[in-house]
Motif scaffolding. Sequence first.
Motif, PDB file in Angstrom:
ATOM      1  N   ALA A 159     -31.378   5.760  34.406  1.00 59.14           N
ATOM      2  CA  ALA A 159     -32.458   4.797  34.161  1.00 59.14           C
ATOM      3  C   ALA A 159     -32.299   4.103  32.814  1.00 59.14           C
ATOM      4  CB  ALA A 159     -33.803   5.519  34.227  1.00 59.14           C
ATOM      5  N   ALA A 160     -31.049   3.821  32.424  1.00 59.83           N
ATOM      6  CA  ALA A 160     -30.811   3.281  31.082  1.00 59.83           C
ATOM      7  C   ALA A 160     -30.884   1.760  31.011  1.00 59.83           C
ATOM      8  CB  ALA A 160     -29.449   3.747  30.559  1.00 59.83           C
ATOM      9  N   ALA A 213      -5.940   7.393  29.602  1.00 61.37           N
ATOM     10  CA  ALA A 213      -6.189   7.448  28.154  1.00 61.37           C
ATOM     11  C   ALA A 213      -5.496   6.267  27.481  1.00 61.37           C
ATOM     12  CB  ALA A 213      -5.682   8.765  27.586  1.00 61.37           C
ATOM     13  N   PRO A 214      -6.158   5.546  26.559  1.00 64.75           N
ATOM     14  CA  PRO A 214      -7.579   5.742  26.239  1.00 64.75           C
ATOM     15  C   PRO A 214      -8.465   5.328  27.402  1.00 64.75           C
ATOM     16  CG  PRO A 214      -6.754   3.746  25.218  1.00 64.75           C
ATOM     17  CD  PRO A 214      -5.558   4.441  25.806  1.00 64.75           C
ATOM     18  N   LYS A 215      -9.558   6.040  27.573  1.00 60.06           N
ATOM     19  CA  LYS A 215     -10.393   5.866  28.756  1.00 60.06           C
ATOM     20  C   LYS A 215     -11.253   4.594  28.639  1.00 60.06           C
ATOM     21  CE  LYS A 215     -10.634  10.820  29.770  1.00 60.06           C
ATOM     22  NZ  LYS A 215      -9.594  11.213  28.833  1.00 60.06           N
ATOM     23  N   PRO A 216     -11.028   3.597  29.495  1.00 58.95           N
ATOM     24  CA  PRO A 216     -11.803   2.343  29.437  1.00 58.95           C
ATOM     25  C   PRO A 216     -13.111   2.469  30.215  1.00 58.95           C
ATOM     26  CG  PRO A 216     -10.123   2.177  31.120  1.00 58.95           C
ATOM     27  CD  PRO A 216      -9.999   3.562  30.526  1.00 58.95           C
ATOM     28  N   THR A 217     -14.015   3.273  29.703  1.00 61.98           N
ATOM     29  CA  THR A 217     -15.200   3.623  30.485  1.00 61.98           C
ATOM     30  C   THR A 217     -16.420   2.769  30.192  1.00 61.98           C
ATOM     31  OG1 THR A 217     -15.847   5.259  28.819  1.00 61.98           O
ATOM     32  CG2 THR A 217     -14.476   6.022  30.647  1.00 61.98           C
ATOM     33  N   ALA A 218     -16.398   1.951  29.151  1.00 64.41           N
ATOM     34  CA  ALA A 218     -17.627   1.285  28.707  1.00 64.41           C
ATOM     35  C   ALA A 218     -18.314   0.513  29.823  1.00 64.41           C
ATOM     36  CB  ALA A 218     -17.335   0.364  27.532  1.00 64.41           C
ATOM     37  N   LYS A 219     -17.557  -0.249  30.597  1.00 66.42           N
ATOM     38  CA  LYS A 219     -18.146  -1.066  31.652  1.00 66.42           C
ATOM     39  C   LYS A 219     -17.862  -0.522  33.050  1.00 66.42           C
ATOM     40  CE  LYS A 219     -20.079  -4.264  29.108  1.00 66.42           C
ATOM     41  NZ  LYS A 219     -21.548  -4.456  29.094  1.00 66.42           N
ATOM     42  N   LEU A 220     -17.531   0.750  33.130  1.00 61.42           N
ATOM     43  CA  LEU A 220     -17.192   1.360  34.412  1.00 61.42           C
ATOM     44  C   LEU A 220     -18.451   1.624  35.235  1.00 61.42           C
ATOM     45  CD1 LEU A 220     -14.960   2.578  36.206  1.00 61.42           C
ATOM     46  CD2 LEU A 220     -15.313   4.753  35.022  1.00 61.42           C
ATOM     47  N   ASP A 239     -35.642  20.774  36.115  1.00 62.16           N
ATOM     48  CA  ASP A 239     -34.287  20.621  36.633  1.00 62.16           C
ATOM     49  C   ASP A 239     -33.933  19.159  36.883  1.00 62.16           C
ATOM     50  OD1 ASP A 239     -33.672  23.364  36.646  1.00 62.16           O
ATOM     51  OD2 ASP A 239     -34.748  23.629  38.537  1.00 62.16           O
ATOM     52  N   ILE A 240     -34.814  18.256  36.477  1.00 58.97           N
ATOM     53  CA  ILE A 240     -34.584  16.821  36.619  1.00 58.97           C
ATOM     54  C   ILE A 240     -34.332  16.222  35.243  1.00 58.97           C
ATOM     55  CG2 ILE A 240     -35.570  14.612  37.352  1.00 58.97           C
ATOM     56  CD1 ILE A 240     -37.309  16.198  39.343  1.00 58.97           C
ATOM     57  N   GLY A 241     -33.227  15.522  35.101  1.00 58.96           N
ATOM     58  CA  GLY A 241     -32.898  14.849  33.849  1.00 58.96           C
ATOM     59  C   GLY A 241     -32.916  13.343  34.046  1.00 58.96           C
ATOM     60  N   ILE A 242     -33.446  12.618  33.080  1.00 54.94           N
ATOM     61  CA  ILE A 242     -33.488  11.160  33.135  1.00 54.94           C
ATOM     62  C   ILE A 242     -32.679  10.609  31.969  1.00 54.94           C
ATOM     63  CG2 ILE A 242     -34.941   9.097  33.093  1.00 54.94           C
ATOM     64  CD1 ILE A 242     -37.234  10.778  34.197  1.00 54.94           C
ATOM     65  N   VAL A 243     -31.689   9.776  32.287  1.00 56.57           N
ATOM     66  CA  VAL A 243     -30.901   9.126  31.246  1.00 56.57           C
ATOM     67  C   VAL A 243     -31.563   7.792  30.929  1.00 56.57           C
ATOM     68  CG1 VAL A 243     -28.644   8.299  30.517  1.00 56.57           C
ATOM     69  CG2 VAL A 243     -28.808  10.204  32.139  1.00 56.57           C
ATOM     70  N   THR A 244     -32.105   7.677  29.735  1.00 59.85           N
ATOM     71  CA  THR A 244     -32.817   6.475  29.322  1.00 59.85           C
ATOM     72  C   THR A 244     -31.928   5.580  28.457  1.00 59.85           C
ATOM     73  OG1 THR A 244     -33.692   7.529  27.337  1.00 59.85           O
ATOM     74  CG2 THR A 244     -35.013   7.713  29.358  1.00 59.85           C
ATOM     75  N   GLY A 245     -32.424   4.380  28.202  1.00 57.73           N
ATOM     76  CA  GLY A 245     -31.711   3.444  27.342  1.00 57.73           C
ATOM     77  C   GLY A 245     -32.684   2.396  26.854  1.00 57.73           C
ATOM     78  N   TYR A 246     -32.758   1.269  27.566  1.00 56.48           N
ATOM     79  CA  TYR A 246     -33.646   0.157  27.225  1.00 56.48           C
ATOM     80  C   TYR A 246     -35.107   0.595  27.237  1.00 56.48           C
ATOM     81  CZ  TYR A 246     -36.001  -4.399  27.924  1.00 56.48           C
ATOM     82  OH  TYR A 246     -36.823  -5.493  27.836  1.00 56.48           O
ATOM     83  N   ASP A 304     -26.238   3.153  23.479  1.00 54.76           N
ATOM     84  CA  ASP A 304     -25.435   1.935  23.616  1.00 54.76           C
ATOM     85  C   ASP A 304     -25.587   1.337  25.012  1.00 54.76           C
ATOM     86  OD1 ASP A 304     -23.723   0.003  22.574  1.00 54.76           O
ATOM     87  OD2 ASP A 304     -21.927   1.023  23.280  1.00 54.76           O
ATOM     88  N   TRP A 305     -26.758   1.460  25.585  1.00 51.45           N
ATOM     89  CA  TRP A 305     -26.999   1.020  26.968  1.00 51.45           C
ATOM     90  C   TRP A 305     -26.646  -0.449  27.185  1.00 51.45           C
ATOM     91  CZ3 TRP A 305     -30.185  -3.088  27.768  1.00 51.45           C
ATOM     92  CH2 TRP A 305     -31.033  -3.446  26.712  1.00 51.45           C
ATOM     93  N   GLU A 306     -26.826  -1.274  26.162  1.00 50.35           N
ATOM     94  CA  GLU A 306     -26.629  -2.716  26.321  1.00 50.35           C
ATOM     95  C   GLU A 306     -25.162  -3.087  26.510  1.00 50.35           C
ATOM     96  OE1 GLU A 306     -28.645  -6.760  24.471  1.00 50.35           O
ATOM     97  OE2 GLU A 306     -28.593  -4.925  23.283  1.00 50.35           O
TER      98      GLU A 306
END
Length: 239
Positions: free
Chosen positions: A7-8, A190-197, A50-57, A74-76
């Motif tokens: 939910a970021a 590697a390096p892992k290009p995960t930012a926009k994955l 047992d429920i986790g919410i990943v927040t951002g904005y 760094d959600w943006e």
Amino acid sequence: MKAIVLAAGRGSRMESGTANIPKCMMTLGGITLIDRCVDTLKQAGFEASDIGIVTGYKSELIKIDGVKYFHNADWENTNMFVSLTMAEDWLKSEPCIVCYSDIVFSPDVVKLLMTSDSELAITYYTGFWELWSKRFENPLEDIETFKMRAGKLIEIGKKPIDKSEVEGQYMGLLRFTPAGWKISIDSLPAPKPTAKLDMTTLLQHLITLGHNIDVIKTGELWLECDNQNDISIYERDFF
């Protein structure tokens, strides 16, 4: 077993609707999307702890008692996979059900994932064409390929030429065991290009490397809330 809700994001396609709230705080039938999501997970058998919410904005606006919060600061500049890594301690320690926060789904579908023995699994919706026909004049302009063979995913996320290339609709519901999570992490170069994955790109990457992703079908109502037009259609036809 844990459940992780992503939910970021702001949800820019909601335009002015998310100027002051995160997308998951949009209401559908008078209930916020995040409340619907958490309530469904509880109906499936999860305790709040047992429920986790990943927040951002605008994370300060998401307030649900008893749940665990993770935060993608760094959600943006990042996408769903990076948000998911915020909950990596859970993913490494026990099986996790992962779900998007902008979908409406049945607890029975969650139970199917919970009782699966797959290291990596996703659910798919069989009623997608009727739903996409409500949302779009030409469903093929928006929908993506989804192909299966012997209960395994063999293609996802490409532009279809015709309807035959879309055998189901990915729902934003996944299952990772710790072994499945390790496979996913280790598959990245590697390096892992995960930012926009995003998640569908990850799934297709895993398929290309030869990893198995089990698919579980459902005809239970499922809705994806991409924009305010979706909200209007769903309130007219389903709520």
